[in-house]
Design a protein around this motif. Structure first.
Motif, PDB file in Angstrom:
ATOM      1  N   THR B  69      75.177  37.957  -0.303  1.00  0.00           N
ATOM      2  CA  THR B  69      76.500  37.793  -0.903  1.00  0.00           C
ATOM      3  C   THR B  69      76.483  37.219  -2.304  1.00  0.00           C
ATOM      4  O   THR B  69      77.541  37.147  -2.945  1.00  0.00           O
ATOM      5  CB  THR B  69      77.391  36.883  -0.028  1.00  0.00           C
ATOM      6  OG1 THR B  69      76.779  35.594   0.056  1.00  0.00           O
ATOM      7  CG2 THR B  69      77.578  37.460   1.372  1.00  0.00           C
ATOM      8  N   GLU B  70      75.357  36.774  -2.799  1.00  0.00           N
ATOM      9  CA  GLU B  70      75.327  36.154  -4.124  1.00  0.00           C
ATOM     10  C   GLU B  70      74.244  36.776  -5.009  1.00  0.00           C
ATOM     11  O   GLU B  70      73.088  36.877  -4.627  1.00  0.00           O
ATOM     12  CB  GLU B  70      75.114  34.641  -4.025  1.00  0.00           C
ATOM     13  CG  GLU B  70      75.261  33.936  -5.352  1.00  0.00           C
ATOM     14  CD  GLU B  70      75.678  32.475  -5.226  1.00  0.00           C
ATOM     15  OE1 GLU B  70      76.262  32.110  -4.184  1.00  0.00           O
ATOM     16  OE2 GLU B  70      75.403  31.721  -6.170  1.00  0.00           O
ATOM     17  N   PHE B  71      74.676  37.163  -6.188  1.00  0.00           N
ATOM     18  CA  PHE B  71      73.824  37.879  -7.116  1.00  0.00           C
ATOM     19  C   PHE B  71      74.007  37.318  -8.526  1.00  0.00           C
ATOM     20  O   PHE B  71      75.070  36.785  -8.861  1.00  0.00           O
ATOM     21  CB  PHE B  71      74.180  39.369  -7.126  1.00  0.00           C
ATOM     22  CG  PHE B  71      74.065  40.010  -5.782  1.00  0.00           C
ATOM     23  CD1 PHE B  71      75.143  39.971  -4.886  1.00  0.00           C
ATOM     24  CD2 PHE B  71      72.903  40.649  -5.382  1.00  0.00           C
ATOM     25  CE1 PHE B  71      75.054  40.546  -3.633  1.00  0.00           C
ATOM     26  CE2 PHE B  71      72.801  41.232  -4.129  1.00  0.00           C
ATOM     27  CZ  PHE B  71      73.872  41.182  -3.254  1.00  0.00           C
ATOM     28  N   THR B  72      72.965  37.474  -9.336  1.00  0.00           N
ATOM     29  CA  THR B  72      73.062  37.050 -10.718  1.00  0.00           C
ATOM     30  C   THR B  72      72.476  38.108 -11.647  1.00  0.00           C
ATOM     31  O   THR B  72      71.523  38.804 -11.292  1.00  0.00           O
ATOM     32  CB  THR B  72      72.345  35.717 -10.979  1.00  0.00           C
ATOM     33  OG1 THR B  72      70.973  35.857 -10.606  1.00  0.00           O
ATOM     34  CG2 THR B  72      72.971  34.581 -10.203  1.00  0.00           C
ATOM     35  N   LEU B  73      73.081  38.198 -12.809  1.00  0.00           N
ATOM     36  CA  LEU B  73      72.553  38.989 -13.918  1.00  0.00           C
ATOM     37  C   LEU B  73      72.183  37.994 -15.005  1.00  0.00           C
ATOM     38  O   LEU B  73      73.020  37.176 -15.405  1.00  0.00           O
ATOM     39  CB  LEU B  73      73.595  39.966 -14.441  1.00  0.00           C
ATOM     40  CG  LEU B  73      73.204  40.731 -15.717  1.00  0.00           C
ATOM     41  CD1 LEU B  73      72.104  41.746 -15.424  1.00  0.00           C
ATOM     42  CD2 LEU B  73      74.426  41.441 -16.324  1.00  0.00           C
ATOM     43  N   THR B  74      70.950  38.055 -15.451  1.00  0.00           N
ATOM     44  CA  THR B  74      70.483  37.167 -16.513  1.00  0.00           C
ATOM     45  C   THR B  74      70.107  38.006 -17.732  1.00  0.00           C
ATOM     46  O   THR B  74      69.469  39.054 -17.593  1.00  0.00           O
ATOM     47  CB  THR B  74      69.272  36.337 -16.052  1.00  0.00           C
ATOM     48  OG1 THR B  74      69.664  35.521 -14.935  1.00  0.00           O
ATOM     49  CG2 THR B  74      68.762  35.446 -17.169  1.00  0.00           C
ATOM     50  N   ILE B  75      70.531  37.537 -18.876  1.00  0.00           N
ATOM     51  CA  ILE B  75      70.162  38.185 -20.132  1.00  0.00           C
ATOM     52  C   ILE B  75      69.412  37.149 -20.963  1.00  0.00           C
ATOM     53  O   ILE B  75      69.957  36.073 -21.263  1.00  0.00           O
ATOM     54  CB  ILE B  75      71.383  38.688 -20.922  1.00  0.00           C
ATOM     55  CG1 ILE B  75      72.349  39.463 -20.015  1.00  0.00           C
ATOM     56  CG2 ILE B  75      70.925  39.578 -22.082  1.00  0.00           C
ATOM     57  CD1 ILE B  75      73.670  39.820 -20.682  1.00  0.00           C
ATOM     58  N   ASN B  76      68.181  37.442 -21.292  1.00  0.00           N
ATOM     59  CA  ASN B  76      67.361  36.546 -22.100  1.00  0.00           C
ATOM     60  C   ASN B  76      67.468  36.918 -23.570  1.00  0.00           C
ATOM     61  O   ASN B  76      67.650  38.082 -23.913  1.00  0.00           O
ATOM     62  CB  ASN B  76      65.899  36.627 -21.655  1.00  0.00           C
ATOM     63  CG  ASN B  76      65.667  35.964 -20.321  1.00  0.00           C
ATOM     64  OD1 ASN B  76      65.955  34.777 -20.138  1.00  0.00           O
ATOM     65  ND2 ASN B  76      65.163  36.720 -19.372  1.00  0.00           N
ATOM     66  N   SER B  77      67.356  35.908 -24.396  1.00  0.00           N
ATOM     67  CA  SER B  77      67.318  36.106 -25.841  1.00  0.00           C
ATOM     68  C   SER B  77      68.417  37.076 -26.306  1.00  0.00           C
ATOM     69  O   SER B  77      68.122  38.179 -26.792  1.00  0.00           O
ATOM     70  CB  SER B  77      65.933  36.630 -26.246  1.00  0.00           C
ATOM     71  OG  SER B  77      65.820  36.707 -27.637  1.00  0.00           O
ATOM     72  N   LEU B  78      69.643  36.650 -26.145  1.00  0.00           N
ATOM     73  CA  LEU B  78      70.795  37.500 -26.472  1.00  0.00           C
ATOM     74  C   LEU B  78      70.670  38.122 -27.856  1.00  0.00           C
ATOM     75  O   LEU B  78      70.340  37.449 -28.838  1.00  0.00           O
ATOM     76  CB  LEU B  78      72.083  36.690 -26.404  1.00  0.00           C
ATOM     77  CG  LEU B  78      72.775  36.557 -25.058  1.00  0.00           C
ATOM     78  CD1 LEU B  78      73.949  35.602 -25.177  1.00  0.00           C
ATOM     79  CD2 LEU B  78      73.226  37.909 -24.536  1.00  0.00           C
ATOM     80  N   GLN B  79      70.958  39.406 -27.890  1.00  0.00           N
ATOM     81  CA  GLN B  79      70.996  40.145 -29.144  1.00  0.00           C
ATOM     82  C   GLN B  79      72.443  40.526 -29.470  1.00  0.00           C
ATOM     83  O   GLN B  79      73.291  40.589 -28.568  1.00  0.00           O
ATOM     84  CB  GLN B  79      70.136  41.395 -29.043  1.00  0.00           C
ATOM     85  CG  GLN B  79      68.669  41.102 -28.767  1.00  0.00           C
ATOM     86  CD  GLN B  79      68.050  40.257 -29.861  1.00  0.00           C
ATOM     87  OE1 GLN B  79      68.037  40.643 -31.025  1.00  0.00           O
ATOM     88  NE2 GLN B  79      67.529  39.081 -29.487  1.00  0.00           N
ATOM     89  N   PRO B  80      72.756  40.778 -30.740  1.00  0.00           N
ATOM     90  CA  PRO B  80      74.140  41.125 -31.098  1.00  0.00           C
ATOM     91  C   PRO B  80      74.689  42.300 -30.286  1.00  0.00           C
ATOM     92  O   PRO B  80      75.884  42.324 -29.969  1.00  0.00           O
ATOM     93  CB  PRO B  80      74.021  41.484 -32.591  1.00  0.00           C
ATOM     94  CG  PRO B  80      72.853  40.691 -33.068  1.00  0.00           C
ATOM     95  CD  PRO B  80      71.879  40.663 -31.919  1.00  0.00           C
ATOM     96  N   ASP B  81      73.835  43.251 -29.909  1.00  0.00           N
ATOM     97  CA  ASP B  81      74.277  44.413 -29.165  1.00  0.00           C
ATOM     98  C   ASP B  81      74.640  44.092 -27.708  1.00  0.00           C
ATOM     99  O   ASP B  81      75.226  44.922 -27.013  1.00  0.00           O
ATOM    100  CB  ASP B  81      73.166  45.478 -29.175  1.00  0.00           C
ATOM    101  CG  ASP B  81      73.645  46.825 -28.678  1.00  0.00           C
ATOM    102  OD1 ASP B  81      73.001  47.387 -27.785  1.00  0.00           O
ATOM    103  OD2 ASP B  81      74.691  47.299 -29.179  1.00  0.00           O
ATOM    104  N   ASP B  82      74.291  42.897 -27.236  1.00  0.00           N
ATOM    105  CA  ASP B  82      74.540  42.543 -25.839  1.00  0.00           C
ATOM    106  C   ASP B  82      75.963  42.042 -25.596  1.00  0.00           C
ATOM    107  O   ASP B  82      76.377  41.894 -24.443  1.00  0.00           O
ATOM    108  CB  ASP B  82      73.571  41.438 -25.383  1.00  0.00           C
ATOM    109  CG  ASP B  82      72.121  41.869 -25.465  1.00  0.00           C
ATOM    110  OD1 ASP B  82      71.252  40.988 -25.578  1.00  0.00           O
ATOM    111  OD2 ASP B  82      71.858  43.097 -25.424  1.00  0.00           O
TER     112      ASP B  82
END
Lengths: 124, 107
Positions: B69-82
């Protein structure tokens, strides 16, 4: 290369029936595992899943809209058609179709290719 | 019906940051969960399927985890396109509901 393109009226009146067509290429909806889904998005709001049709003609609908929706396919024309009855201004938005390969057929299960969307306005 | 709830609704971050978005299902969906990115005026793009599998061609800065029931999305080193809106979607049942979305904004 898989592509999908939605087409249909840009303006419909309240109470009318909307008919949208998704024309696709790069796959056959007769092939095991292939699916096409319809999703919509009101202006500034979230994605809403509407309906999905499988390669074997199995169909599934959003429970809240099931009474108003019909999804069908024409495999000879590579098209999937969605009809929505009794249109209301709250149905205004962008309507997308998307390709999916069922997990049971070795696919990812995600909606991996989307059309560009078609905008529908419901107004008298 | 399985309902999907994302948090936060809006997230402000800077280029180079690491961010995490959470998606909760009202009942177990196993690991049958996908994540999408949508930019204004564009169709959504599949990023992650089966909770943690990266779609072909998607940057490895994106990762997914979770099950049940629990999920995560992680984005490392954010870029302007993100900077975009992100949606989760379950496909455990025959109702392919999306979460309400998380808008990732530039701080």
């Amino acid at each position: 290369q898989i592509t999908l393109k939605e087409s249909g009226p840009t303006l419909v009146k309240p109470t009318q029936t909307l008919t949208l067509t998704c024309t696709f290429s790069g796959f056959s909806l007769s092939t095991s595992g292939m699916c096409v889904s319809w999703i919509r998005q009101p202006p500034g709001k979230a994605l809403e899943w509407l309906a999905l049709i499988y390669w074997d003609d199995d169909k599934h609908y959003s429970p809240s809209l099931k009474s108003r929706l019909t999804i069908s396919r024409d495999t000879s024309k590579n098209q999937v058609v969605l009809t929505m009855t009794n249109m209301d201004p709250v149905d205004t938005g962008t309507y997308y179709c998307a390709h999916r390969v069922a997990v049971s057929a070795g696919g990812t299960g995600g909606m991996d290719v989307w059309g560009q969307g078609t905008t529908v306005t419901v107004s008298s | 019906d399985i309902q999907m709830t994302q948090s936060p609704s809006t997230l402000s971050a800077s280029v180079g940051d690491r961010v995490t978005i959470t998606c909760r299902a009202s009942q177990s969906v196993g690991d049958w969960l996908a994540w999408y990115q949508q930019k204004p005026g564009k169709a959504p793009k599949l990023l992650i399927y089966k909770a943690s599998s990266l779609e072909s061609g998607v940057s490895s800065r994106f990762s997914g985890s979770g099950s049940g029931t629990e999920f995560t999305l992680t984005i490392n080193s954010l870029q302007p396109d993100d900077f975009a809106t992100y949606y989760c979607q379950q496909y455990n049942s025959y109702t392919f509901f999306f979460g309400q979305g998380t808008k990732l904004e530039i701080k």
